[in-house]
Design a protein around this motif. Sequence first.
Motif: not given
Length: 498
Positions: A328, A325, A353, A349, A332, A277-278, A336
């Motif tokens: 997220l 960013t 990020v 997490f 985020g 995802l990042i 996720d």
Amino acid sequence: MHKKPRNALWWGTLTLTGAALASRGLGLIYRMLLARFLGSEGLGFFQMIFPLYVALVTLSVAGTPVAVSQILAEGKAPARHLMRVATAVVLATSLPLVFLVAVGRRPLALVLYHDPRFEPWLLVLAPALVAVALSSVIRGYFIGRQDLRYPAASQVLEQLVRVLIVFWLLDRVHPLGAAYAPLIAVALIPLGELVSLGLLAYGYWQTKPPPAPTPAPPKLARTVLRLSLPVTASRLLASLFGVIEASLIPERLVHSGLSPADAVSYFGQLTGMALPLILFPTALTVSLSTNLIPAIAAALHDRPRVHQYIVDAMKATALLTIPVTFVLLSLGLPLDDLLFHATVPQAVFLPLVVGGFFLYFDIALAGVLRGLGRTDLPLWNDLFASGFEILLIWVWAGRPGQGYQAVAVAVAAGFIASAGLNLWQVIRLTQVRIPWFHVLGKPIVAAFPLLLVLPAWQSWASTVWHNHALSLLSSVVLAGLGYLVTLYVTGTRPNRLV
């Protein structure tokens, strides 16, 4: 005066970016399906073998895409001669590797992973090495010509085939036993590569260059190797460090007090659920880096144009990655959880990020260095950053109660170190003056309200719709629209953004 070459750079980048975004979107779906069918531990095993596959691919490809694209962009050799030489180079490296993996699969499984279950997976992976090697030569040919249609289409098709097959097949294989599911997942890797090779070969046949009127320059193979070996070494070191991490991280987590199953599950969550995802925004920076290599190589004697390419690349990277960013940071973890059913702690997490933000710029800066002909510099910078990351994992991740967060901080620190070194080298070589306040200022001002608005909107939407997916989707759409509006207010027009 330079409108045409700059347009070629940006249209090529947009083509690859669109394909990369589609591919990354399909890749997220693929990871989501794997996570749900394999579980954290099964995905952890899959992620443990993948760095070794990347290392083998790096050896078989031998850095030829960069060499082919750069030689074509500089007009140093007829295209048809160059393709023959590059194909001979990759076959000379990939075919012996296939034999070695097939014959030595059991020692590899026992030495690297201490588990004989990896043996059939290695055998299934071996044929992919030849397909990837041949694809790389054709891909470098299209990139050198700045014709990105077929590389973009093959990238999307490869992922689409995997998604469709895993969706149809894995849920039918899974009830037969969890041990079969990872083998099927591994088998999809060579299948996808063969599909990609087929499309690229068709594209080359449709656009292949005419017979060269002049003979190939002497020592062309040596030129290909000279340009490709530093890239190969850089990527090989990165993938070897990935292999080391795949072995070291679970071992250090066990040392910190986790059970072996929990350690493998955490590795699966980290590399197969949180990082995908990042890394999604790297769809832009990888495409940009790929196109910067031939563009800057063709403009080496025009320093103002090189400077403009660098500044524009930093602006484009910032315009996309800063709001991503911020999204997220705000959403985020819920995203996720929605995609992967993951339970990644916030303390793990958030460092990823922050490190990912530096990685986005690092990829573009590495493309600049390779376009300048200094393919050796990203090698040494990656070597230092990866060594620093491994050192942090070894020292910190084994401490009781600190393993989870220590691994995440170490990965982020490696991203930051590599970006800083590549930036320093770009400034040193080109003397470019990057207006960082202008590059970062407007995107940060435009994106900062997202940090304040998104949590409140998400809380309200979840109570109104009572649907987690719908409320998250509305939050992401709101973030995109709000960012475009605030960009317009701060003076950045949508046409300039494109």
